[in-house]
Design a protein around this motif. Structure first.
Motif, PDB file in Angstrom:
ATOM      1  N   LEU A  61      -6.506  -2.274   3.277  1.00 59.38           N
ATOM      2  CA  LEU A  61      -6.256  -0.515   2.836  1.00 59.38           C
ATOM      3  C   LEU A  61      -7.278   0.161   4.249  1.00 59.38           C
ATOM      4  O   LEU A  61      -7.174   1.135   4.337  1.00 59.38           O
ATOM      5  CB  LEU A  61      -8.287  -0.453   2.254  1.00 59.38           C
ATOM      6  CG  LEU A  61      -7.446  -1.382   0.521  1.00 59.38           C
ATOM      7  CD1 LEU A  61      -9.377  -1.379  -0.415  1.00 59.38           C
ATOM      8  CD2 LEU A  61      -6.788   0.067  -0.384  1.00 59.38           C
ATOM      9  N   ALA A 102       0.864  -1.017   0.404  1.00 63.42           N
ATOM     10  CA  ALA A 102       0.145  -0.209  -0.356  1.00 63.42           C
ATOM     11  C   ALA A 102       0.436   1.192   0.381  1.00 63.42           C
ATOM     12  O   ALA A 102       0.808   2.210  -0.813  1.00 63.42           O
ATOM     13  CB  ALA A 102      -0.948  -0.008   1.167  1.00 63.42           C
ATOM     14  N   PHE A 129      -3.613  -0.421  -6.046  1.00 62.75           N
ATOM     15  CA  PHE A 129      -4.033  -0.021  -5.141  1.00 62.75           C
ATOM     16  C   PHE A 129      -5.440  -0.399  -4.614  1.00 62.75           C
ATOM     17  O   PHE A 129      -5.267  -1.139  -3.200  1.00 62.75           O
ATOM     18  CB  PHE A 129      -3.550   1.140  -4.477  1.00 62.75           C
ATOM     19  CG  PHE A 129      -4.147   1.582  -2.512  1.00 62.75           C
ATOM     20  CD1 PHE A 129      -3.411   1.681  -2.235  1.00 62.75           C
ATOM     21  CD2 PHE A 129      -5.267   2.221  -2.629  1.00 62.75           C
ATOM     22  CE1 PHE A 129      -2.977   2.413  -0.808  1.00 62.75           C
ATOM     23  CE2 PHE A 129      -5.147   2.876  -1.906  1.00 62.75           C
ATOM     24  CZ  PHE A 129      -4.173   2.990  -0.896  1.00 62.75           C
TER      25      PHE A 129
END
Length: 478
Positions: free
Chosen positions: A448, A393, A440
């Motif tokens: 996330l 991430a 992503f």
């Protein structure tokens, strides 16, 4: 001017690039192209090449893990072009943090840098944990068993309390980095050559045990309700392996210590991408050809295990030894890059200015200490399974920001940008930003949520401390 207006002005204040050049001028430019490629390859082809292909094949993509690596390489390659132009035009310590500070302003620079900090901390923890697993597997093959209490990160349910050997690996690397960039680079160069030689040996020996039937079906059918198989599995696999490409940021973080950065930086970044992708694809193809992909599930040392299973004990043990030694190349590069990022934060006052101080040898001693302590605590105590997705991430956030920054860089008249230029401008930077954003969004929900939580913590740190103590030089541009 009211307080809200003053705060917004401070958040949007863009650092004068000459100011960074002056501040970083005390760092010694001692690194050449060979050193930077070794640092990049040492980071990218770190623990990942020995562990990730098997695990991602079992969990997401099957034999198509090869395609996952290629997809990740294409996305990384697009962003690497942007990194190359930014590093050529602005060879400052701190890479994406410093670039975003110049291009977008202080607040965006901090958020980008904070996201990248998660990369370094968790990558250090991940690689040290992988090193510990390989070490315990290696000595276990001789009948030596490590007490459970010191064999892994904190987990009272299994009787594990600390990963002692992961911590010792980090401390050893920290002591080497304290000796200076040139000493670290010499060790890095030799270890990378050794590691590449053994990776090639694994591919050659492993090919003798490949059974083509293990590659059928090459792309397993998607399992409904999961992230395994089909195109979904390939994309999720790509998002998982993407963290390996943190190597680009590691190279860029040391731009201020590079000789002739306008030429050296683009060549080092692109050279790293090409070499790393070839090695990853070769190992992934051989691993999934030697055994059915599902046998690698949860296996922390799939390459050595596969060699032992087919009777190549000498090569397996050699690979384990080189894996143990070679993982230090990743740890060295990560420790150096992370400490330079913390130095950049301290240089600008966003964290304690003590972190931005250089010792008598021109090294960020305090920042290196902080990086070492933080990574030891994280790697030896916290469960890596919970945090490992944060690395991908953070890498993707950095690549998105870098690609957008190039679009603005071309319009800035106060930055000398006569070196490397991204071809196909503005299409390539836009494609890079969109592809990194798409990857992503394929990260799992936990990743996330964790990244969102990490960013929130960073924003709190900024408003509680950073905005009050950051540099406010008259040279800064509005």
């Amino acid at each position: 001017m009211d307080s809200n207006s003053g705060m917004l002005t401070k958040m949007g204040r863009k650092e004068n690039p000459q100011n960074y050049a002056d501040k970083d001028g005390h760092l010694k430019p001692v690194l050449g192209l060979k050193d930077m490629v070794a640092m990049g390859v040492g980071t990218v082809v770190g623990a990942g090449v020995f562990t990730i292909p098997g695990i991602v094949a079992a969990d997401y993509a099957g034999p198509a893990v090869v395609i996952s690596f290629i997809v990740a390489a294409v996305v990384a390659g697009l962003s690497a072009l942007s990194y190359s132009e930014l590093a050529s035009a602005m060879p400052f310590a701190g890479s994406i943090y410093s670039w975003a500070n110049v291009i977008f302003g202080e607040f965006m620079g901090w958020v980008a840098g904070w996201a990248v900090l998660s990369e370094y901390l968790i990558a250090l923890a991940f690689v040290s944990s992988a090193w510990s697993s390989y070490f315990q597997g290696f000595i276990g093959s001789f009948g030596i068993n490590i007490p459970t209490a010191i064999s892994g990160s904190f987990n009272p349910g299994t009787g594990q309390y600390i990963d002692l050997f992961g911590a010792l690996a980090l401390i050893g690397v920290g002591l080497l980095v304290f000796r200076g960039m040139k000493a670290a680079a010499i060790v890095e160069n030799w270890l990378v050559v050794l590691k590449i030689a053994v990776i090639v040996l694994f591919i050659v020996v492993g090919l003798t045990a490949v059974q083509a039937s293990n590659w059928v079906p090459f792309i397993p059918e998607h399992v409904p309700g999961t992230n395994f198989g089909g195109g979904i599995g390939i994309l999720h696999g790509a998002s998982q392996v993407f963290f390996a490409y943190i190597g680009f940021d590691t190279i860029a973080a040391n731009s201020a210590e590079v000789k002739n950065p306008q030429k050296t930086m683009p060549r080092a970044i692109i050279g790293t991408l090409v070499i790393a992708t070839i090695l990853f694809v070769g190992v992934a193809a051989v691993l999934t050809g030697m055994f059915p992909y599902h046998v690698y599930k949860g296996n922390a040392e799939p390459a050595a295990w596969a060699l032992r299973e087919v009777g190549h004990y000498f090569t397996a043990n050699l690979l384990s030894v080189v894996a143990l030694v070679g993982m230090f190349t990743g740890l060295i590069a990560l420790m150096v890059g992370g400490s330079r990022l913390l130095y950049s934060f301290g240089r600008d006052g966003l964290i304690s200015r003590k972190m931005g101080k250089l010792d008598k040898n021109g090294l960020p001693h305090n920042a290196t200490w902080l990086m070492l302590v933080a990574s030891v605590v994280l790697g030896s105590l916290f469960p890596i399974e919970l945090l490992s997705n944060l690395v991908s991430a953070g890498t993707l956030v950095a690549f998105i920001v870098a690609s957008l920054a190039v679009l603005v860089l071309r319009r800035r008249k106060d930055i000398v940008n006569t070196g490397y230029k991204v071809p196909g401008y503005p299409v390539i930077p836009i494609l890079a930003a969109l592809s990194a954003t798409g990857l992503f969004l394929t990260l799992n929900k936990d990743a996330l949520i964790l990244m969102a939580g990490w960013i929130v913590i960073g924003v709190i740190v900024y408003f509680v401390y950073g905005i009050k103590h950051s540099s406010n030089d008259e040279e800064a541009t509005s």
